[in-house]
Write a protein that holds these residues in place. Structure first.
Motif, mmCIF file in Angstrom:
data_model
loop_
_atom_site.group_PDB
_atom_site.id
_atom_site.type_symbol
_atom_site.label_atom_id
_atom_site.label_comp_id
_atom_site.label_asym_id
_atom_site.label_seq_id
_atom_site.Cartn_x
_atom_site.Cartn_y
_atom_site.Cartn_z
ATOM 1 N N ALA A 31 0.829 -1.206 0.000
ATOM 2 C CA ALA A 31 0.000 0.000 0.000
ATOM 3 C C ALA A 31 0.867 1.261 0.000
ATOM 4 O O ALA A 31 0.560 2.237 -0.699
ATOM 5 N N MET A 32 1.939 1.268 0.790
ATOM 6 C CA MET A 32 2.819 2.440 0.813
ATOM 7 C C MET A 32 3.505 2.643 -0.532
ATOM 8 O O MET A 32 3.652 3.779 -1.004
ATOM 9 N N HIS A 33 3.928 1.527 -1.173
ATOM 10 C CA HIS A 33 4.564 1.655 -2.486
ATOM 11 C C HIS A 33 3.572 2.218 -3.502
ATOM 12 O O HIS A 33 3.912 3.105 -4.295
ATOM 13 N N ARG A 34 2.342 1.705 -3.488
ATOM 14 C CA ARG A 34 1.324 2.192 -4.423
ATOM 15 C C ARG A 34 1.099 3.688 -4.238
ATOM 16 O O ARG A 34 1.026 4.441 -5.222
ATOM 17 N N PHE A 35 0.980 4.125 -2.988
ATOM 18 C CA PHE A 35 0.714 5.540 -2.732
ATOM 19 C C PHE A 35 1.861 6.406 -3.253
ATOM 20 O O PHE A 35 1.642 7.418 -3.941
ATOM 21 N N GLN A 36 3.087 6.019 -2.938
ATOM 22 C CA GLN A 36 4.235 6.794 -3.390
ATOM 23 C C GLN A 36 4.414 6.712 -4.905
ATOM 24 O O GLN A 36 4.906 7.652 -5.539
ATOM 25 N N ARG B 240 -1.697 10.041 -10.033
ATOM 26 C CA ARG B 240 -0.755 10.824 -10.828
ATOM 27 C C ARG B 240 -0.342 10.007 -12.046
ATOM 28 O O ARG B 240 0.004 8.844 -11.939
ATOM 29 N N THR B 241 -0.390 10.610 -13.222
ATOM 30 C CA THR B 241 -0.072 9.893 -14.451
ATOM 31 C C THR B 241 1.341 10.122 -14.931
ATOM 32 O O THR B 241 1.770 9.543 -15.916
ATOM 33 N N SER C 211 -0.728 -0.147 -13.307
ATOM 34 C CA SER C 211 -0.365 1.251 -13.532
ATOM 35 C C SER C 211 -0.361 2.043 -12.224
ATOM 36 O O SER C 211 0.338 3.052 -12.097
ATOM 37 N N GLU C 212 -1.129 1.591 -11.240
ATOM 38 C CA GLU C 212 -1.129 2.226 -9.924
ATOM 39 C C GLU C 212 -0.072 1.608 -9.014
ATOM 40 O O GLU C 212 0.685 2.318 -8.355
ATOM 41 N N THR C 213 -0.034 0.294 -8.972
ATOM 42 C CA THR C 213 0.825 -0.376 -7.990
ATOM 43 C C THR C 213 2.286 -0.423 -8.401
ATOM 44 O O THR C 213 3.179 -0.508 -7.561
ATOM 45 N N GLY C 214 2.541 -0.424 -9.720
ATOM 46 C CA GLY C 214 3.914 -0.530 -10.196
ATOM 47 C C GLY C 214 4.433 -1.958 -10.217
ATOM 48 O O GLY C 214 5.630 -2.170 -10.423
ATOM 49 N N MET D 257 0.202 8.422 -6.129
ATOM 50 C CA MET D 257 -0.786 9.263 -5.463
ATOM 51 C C MET D 257 -0.205 10.476 -4.743
ATOM 52 O O MET D 257 -0.955 11.239 -4.134
ATOM 53 N N THR D 258 1.100 10.661 -4.807
ATOM 54 C CA THR D 258 1.697 11.864 -4.232
ATOM 55 C C THR D 258 1.606 13.005 -5.251
ATOM 56 O O THR D 258 1.578 12.761 -6.463
#
Length: 215
Positions: A109-114, A213-214, A172-175, A117-118
């Motif tokens: 979850a932290m990786h996805r946010f960074q 963020r794209t 694309s979100e999680t990487g 979503m920052t």
């Protein structure tokens, strides 16, 4: 009004754990949108009346407000019987639930946010640090699932719903491409074959999440 009301938003994988459980268990439930992006969980009134911890999910049932996804899953298994671990699996269930919340889901979850979503791209060193932590925990779970269909054996339990929280958000979100972890990928697809399965944004089309963020 549904018996179970889940305060949540579509981007919350912790909320998805509960939403997917409720749907697959065939329980009478409805999502209640939380404006996470707009700061609703930081609002003093919301914290005073819904959850002092300032987090989703919150499950409203029989006049109670339940928070923390792992604790909610344990409560639901105990009160409904759906996807409950067998008596001789209770220690293993708790062990894996704690591992998930402390490491597996937490790191992912932290990786996805960074990752997306920052407001601005994360420091590459921070993203690399988080990615290494995800890869480490994924390797543990991928090996664990090599010899079993579900986390505790042949049938799904609340442990599976806990671990799958963020695994149906797009790469694309999680990487992360989960095809690189064949045991995890096969297991999550077995969960997706359960009656009632829907991906997170379809199951929780409510509330707001930080914009993705794209670039």
């Amino acid at each position: 009004m549904a018996r179970y009301r889940l305060h949540c938003n579509g981007g919350s994988g912790h909320s998805y754990k509960i939403a997917l459980y409720l749907n697959c268990a065939g329980l009478d439930w409805e999502p209640v949108g939380v404006d996470f992006a707009g700061g609703q969980t930081r609002d003093p009134q919301w914290r005073a009346t819904i959850n002092a911890m300032g987090e989703v999910p919150v499950l409203e049932v029989d006049g109670r407000l339940l928070s923390q996804s792992g604790a909610i899953l344990l409560c639901l298994a105990g009160t409904t019987g759906h996807f409950a671990p067998a008596a001789d699996q209770r220690f293993e269930a708790l062990r894996w639930l704690l591992f998930d919340n402390h490491r597996f889901t937490n790191n992912f979850a932290m990786h996805r946010f960074q990752n997306c979503m920052t407001p601005r791209p994360a420091d590459p060193a921070v993203l690399a640090f988080l990615r290494a932590r995800v890869e480490s925990t994924f390797a543990i779970v991928d090996r664990h699932l090599e010899a079993r269909a579900f986390m505790l054996g042949d049938v799904p339990t609340i442990v599976d719903f806990s671990f799958v929280g963020y695994l149906w958000y797009p790469a694309s979100e999680t990487g992360f491409d989960l095809a690189e972890y064949p045991s995890i990928d096969g297991w999550r697809r077995r969960l997706a074959a359960l009656p009632g399965f829907k991906p997170p944004y379809a199951l929780m089309p409510v509330g707001t999440s930080p914009p993705v963020r794209t670039a």
